[in-house]
Design a protein around this motif. Structure first.
Motif, PDB file in Angstrom:
ATOM      1  N   ALA A  19       0.703  -1.308  -0.097  1.00  0.00           N
ATOM      2  CA  ALA A  19      -0.009   0.014  -0.055  1.00  0.00           C
ATOM      3  C   ALA A  19       1.075   1.285  -0.073  1.00  0.00           C
ATOM      4  O   ALA A  19       0.477   2.170  -0.692  1.00  0.00           O
ATOM      5  N   MET A  20       2.134   1.128   0.813  1.00  0.00           N
ATOM      6  CA  MET A  20       2.997   2.311   0.665  1.00  0.00           C
ATOM      7  C   MET A  20       3.427   2.437  -0.619  1.00  0.00           C
ATOM      8  O   MET A  20       3.807   3.698  -1.088  1.00  0.00           O
ATOM      9  N   GLU A  21       3.941   1.601  -1.182  1.00  0.00           N
ATOM     10  CA  GLU A  21       4.593   1.493  -2.708  1.00  0.00           C
ATOM     11  C   GLU A  21       3.504   2.227  -3.447  1.00  0.00           C
ATOM     12  O   GLU A  21       3.854   2.831  -4.132  1.00  0.00           O
ATOM     13  N   GLU A  22       2.427   1.793  -3.358  1.00  0.00           N
ATOM     14  CA  GLU A  22       1.281   2.320  -4.542  1.00  0.00           C
ATOM     15  C   GLU A  22       1.025   3.661  -4.161  1.00  0.00           C
ATOM     16  O   GLU A  22       0.942   4.542  -5.036  1.00  0.00           O
ATOM     17  N   PHE A  23       1.136   4.182  -2.950  1.00  0.00           N
ATOM     18  CA  PHE A  23       1.193   5.509  -2.211  1.00  0.00           C
ATOM     19  C   PHE A  23       2.265   6.455  -2.928  1.00  0.00           C
ATOM     20  O   PHE A  23       1.967   7.237  -3.764  1.00  0.00           O
ATOM     21  N   ARG A  24       3.327   5.835  -2.737  1.00  0.00           N
ATOM     22  CA  ARG A  24       4.499   6.488  -3.534  1.00  0.00           C
ATOM     23  C   ARG A  24       4.408   6.538  -4.978  1.00  0.00           C
ATOM     24  O   ARG A  24       4.872   7.800  -5.480  1.00  0.00           O
ATOM     25  N   GLU A  25       3.793   5.504  -5.715  1.00  0.00           N
ATOM     26  CA  GLU A  25       3.591   5.637  -7.061  1.00  0.00           C
ATOM     27  C   GLU A  25       2.656   6.786  -7.515  1.00  0.00           C
ATOM     28  O   GLU A  25       2.776   7.629  -8.486  1.00  0.00           O
ATOM     29  N   HIS A  26       1.502   6.780  -6.754  1.00  0.00           N
ATOM     30  CA  HIS A  26       0.574   7.868  -6.742  1.00  0.00           C
ATOM     31  C   HIS A  26       1.117   9.340  -6.681  1.00  0.00           C
ATOM     32  O   HIS A  26       1.226  10.266  -7.328  1.00  0.00           O
TER      33      HIS A  26
END
Ligand SMILES: NC(=O)c1ccc[n+]([C@@H]2O[C@H](COP(=O)([O-])OP(=O)(O)OC[C@H]3O[C@@H](n4cnc5c(N)ncnc54)[C@H](O)[C@@H]3O)[C@@H](O)[C@H]2O)c1
Ligand SMILES: [Zn+2]
Length: 344
Positions: free
Chosen positions: A300-307
């Motif tokens: 979830a944190m990695e997806e947030f970083r991508e976002h």
């Protein structure tokens, strides 16, 4: 405009309309006294997060814009919650590459946070806010009378975003919310006005003075949101945005304490405030989210970083009213923080 009447398309949230059935007639009546304005239609459409999960509402608003010849010199006025404002904002930003939008929010969250901002979006690939633009509204009209019909869960959701901005920016505002929690919960008019005004002002100040189009990686207004977005997705959006934000903030507050940034008494004060309002600050989904991995990171944190784009940047707290950015997470501290939250 000189000699020409200005066309207006009104888009209204069905959930709001159903509880304010006279309003459409009152609006039509108002337009009969303002002959230079031409109300083309009052388009009533469902609201709520579901409408961000497909393109149906977006397309129906594009269709209205097309059918009623709404152009760059016309206006769309949107009366509704944050979800409809997001979808309608995206429709307006893209039709003819930009139709002026008047936002008239009807939920506490939209009044104290989203309407004052520059973002709009829909969800895509099962990812929150995946498609959207940064487009400021032409203007925003807040009328707290519209909030009288709002349900309790949506009321709490709006309070969560006000607490968020107080925590990262303004300790006096946090103190205000803390000392007036009962009045706010019971919707005392003066207390609500102050809550909306200060929260919207703090959101706006950040956007106006900082990085409105989010070119950098720092995103303080997204405090608590890495977990919040994951929680919304994981629960298939049965947890509302503001509810998820409350739990996301509580986790990051606990992390801030266990990582040594935030004094214990301040951590306890914040968690106590969430409890006083009756927020749920722990969901079992949060365990699953923390244990899912991608590229050796919490997914979830990695997806947030991508976002966000760029370097991982998560806002934490070093004090009430004082946010700070960090660029890595200690997994053991995060797991411990969640365990503590579970029993808090
Ligand atoms: N663009 C931004 O900067 C920004 C910021 C924060 C949140 N958001 C987004 O806003 C959305 C959440 O918006 P929300 O919390 O306003 O909820 P919402 O728009 O999803 O509305 C919740 C429900 O309340 C109904 N409703 C609206 N006004 C009402 C009223 N006055 N009385 C009774 N019912 C009413 C709606 O029909 C809907 O069923 C999320 O998608 C979130 O991501 C966007
Ligand atoms: Zn939010």
């Amino acid at each position: 405009q000189s000699n020409q009447e200005t066309k207006i398309l009104l888009v209204m949230d069905q959930g709001f309309y159903d509880l304010h059935t006279n309003l459409a007639d009152e609006i039509k009546q108002w337009f009969t006294f303002h002959k230079h304005l031409h109300l083309k239609n009052i388009f009533i459409v469902s609201g709520g997060e579901e409408i961000k999960n497909s393109q149906d509402t977006l397309q129906s608003i594009w269709n209205e814009i097309h059918q009623h010849d709404i152009c760059k010199h016309s206006f769309v006025a949107c009366i509704g919650g944050g979800s409809l404002l997001d979808v309608c904002g995206f429709a307006c930003a893209t039709a003819h590459r930009g139709i002026p939008l008047i936002r008239i929010p009807t939920t506490l969250l939209a009044m104290d946070d989203s309407a004052a901002g520059v973002k709009n979006s829909i969800n895509y690939f099962h990812k929150k806010n995946f498609i959207g633009t940064f487009t400021p509204p032409y203007c925003v009209i807040n009328d707290i009378k519209f909030l009288e019909s709002l349900g309790h869960r949506d009321w709490l959701s709006g309070i969560a975003e006000a607490i968020k901005v107080a925590l990262i920016r303004d300790s006096a505002f946090f103190h205000y919310i803390e000392s007036n929690d009962n009045l706010i919960l019971n919707r005392d008019k003066d207390a609500v006005l102050k809550l909306v005004e200060r929260s919207a002002e703090l959101h706006l100040n950040h956007i106006a003075s900082g990085d409105p189009f989010e070119r950098t990686s720092s995103r303080p207004l997204d405090f608590g949101h890495w977990m919040a977005h994951a929680l919304e997705q994981k629960s298939n959006y049965s947890i509302k945005h503001g509810e998820a934000v409350a739990a996301g903030i509580a986790l990051d507050v606990m992390y801030s304490f266990h990582a040594g940034f935030l004094p214990e008494d301040e951590c306890n004060r914040i968690l106590k405030l969430f409890r006083n309002f009756g927020f749920t600050i722990y969901y079992s989904y949060m365990e699953d989210i923390i244990h899912e991995r991608k590229n050796n990171q919490v997914k979830a944190m990695e997806e947030f970083r991508e976002h966000l784009g760029g370097e991982l940047t998560i806002t934490m707290l070093e004090g009430i009213g004082k946010g700070m950015d960090i660029h890595s997470i200690q997994l053991a501290v995060l797991i411990r923080s969640l365990q503590e939250l579970k029993i808090a």
